[in-house]
Design a protein around this motif. Structure first.
Motif, PDB file in Angstrom:
ATOM      1  N   ILE A 151      46.301  44.037  40.998  1.00 29.00           N
ATOM      2  CA  ILE A 151      45.367  44.924  40.317  1.00 29.00           C
ATOM      3  C   ILE A 151      44.172  45.138  41.084  1.00 29.00           C
ATOM      4  N   GLY A 152      43.393  46.063  41.297  1.00 30.57           N
ATOM      5  CA  GLY A 152      42.823  46.965  42.303  1.00 30.57           C
ATOM      6  C   GLY A 152      42.021  48.177  42.047  1.00 30.57           C
ATOM      7  N   GLY A 153      41.079  48.467  43.102  1.00 37.49           N
ATOM      8  CA  GLY A 153      40.571  49.639  42.687  1.00 37.49           C
ATOM      9  C   GLY A 153      39.901  49.635  41.300  1.00 37.49           C
ATOM     10  N   ALA A 154      39.593  50.672  40.528  1.00 39.38           N
ATOM     11  CA  ALA A 154      38.772  50.932  40.496  1.00 39.38           C
ATOM     12  C   ALA A 154      39.116  50.123  39.203  1.00 39.38           C
ATOM     13  N   THR A 155      40.927  50.004  38.200  1.00 37.97           N
ATOM     14  CA  THR A 155      41.288  48.872  37.312  1.00 37.97           C
ATOM     15  C   THR A 155      40.627  47.331  37.022  1.00 37.97           C
TER      16      THR A 155
ATOM     17  N   ARG B 290      38.227  46.357  39.135  1.00 38.71           N
ATOM     18  CA  ARG B 290      36.629  46.566  38.789  1.00 38.71           C
ATOM     19  C   ARG B 290      36.154  46.533  37.379  1.00 38.71           C
ATOM     20  N   LYS B 291      36.570  47.155  36.654  1.00 42.10           N
ATOM     21  CA  LYS B 291      36.786  47.904  35.191  1.00 42.10           C
ATOM     22  C   LYS B 291      36.987  46.094  34.233  1.00 42.10           C
ATOM     23  N   LEU B 292      38.179  45.176  35.255  1.00 42.60           N
ATOM     24  CA  LEU B 292      38.078  44.549  34.058  1.00 42.60           C
ATOM     25  C   LEU B 292      37.283  43.702  34.706  1.00 42.60           C
ATOM     26  N   THR B 293      37.067  43.508  36.083  1.00 45.76           N
ATOM     27  CA  THR B 293      35.936  41.988  35.943  1.00 45.76           C
ATOM     28  C   THR B 293      34.417  42.312  35.776  1.00 45.76           C
ATOM     29  N   LEU B 294      33.759  44.140  35.387  1.00 46.77           N
ATOM     30  CA  LEU B 294      32.990  43.812  34.488  1.00 46.77           C
ATOM     31  C   LEU B 294      33.413  43.637  33.401  1.00 46.77           C
ATOM     32  N   ALA B 295      34.577  43.378  32.371  1.00 45.84           N
ATOM     33  CA  ALA B 295      34.528  43.689  30.695  1.00 45.84           C
ATOM     34  C   ALA B 295      34.505  41.954  30.667  1.00 45.84           C
ATOM     35  N   ALA B 296      35.008  41.583  31.768  1.00 47.64           N
ATOM     36  CA  ALA B 296      34.771  39.979  31.531  1.00 47.64           C
ATOM     37  C   ALA B 296      33.800  39.100  31.629  1.00 47.64           C
ATOM     38  N   LEU B 297      33.268  40.067  32.541  1.00 44.88           N
ATOM     39  CA  LEU B 297      31.488  39.420  32.576  1.00 44.88           C
ATOM     40  C   LEU B 297      30.507  39.704  31.468  1.00 44.88           C
ATOM     41  N   LEU B 298      31.334  40.367  31.215  1.00 45.32           N
ATOM     42  CA  LEU B 298      30.075  40.692  29.069  1.00 45.32           C
ATOM     43  C   LEU B 298      30.595  40.246  28.780  1.00 45.32           C
TER      44      LEU B 298
END
Length: 75
Positions: free
Chosen positions: A28-32, A34-42
């Protein structure tokens, strides 16, 4: 050509199998990613904030330390 586990594998065949294996489960890389990382941090921030809020709410009703020093239980 049948698969024989006892037969040695050449470097080309080994490289081909590694590429095939890597393509079967892509990273999993790129925009997907980053979105997963942002969601997990949120989600982690929301959980941390909720726990901090609950701690503040329930700690407001606790007695002060100097009140506990003068405490005498009833008999």
């Amino acid at each position: 050509m049948e698969y024989n586990p006892d037969e040695p594998i050449g470097p080309r065949e080994l490289a081909r199998r590694r590429r095939l294996q890597a393509s079967m489960c892509p990273r999993i890389g790129g925009a997907t990613g980053r979105k997963l990382t942002l969601a997990a941090l949120l989600v982690l921030a929301m959980i941390t904030g909720s726990l901090a809020g609950l701690t503040l709410v329930y700690s407001a009703d606790l007695p002060q330390i100097h009140d506990l020093e003068r405490y005498r239980p009833r008999r």
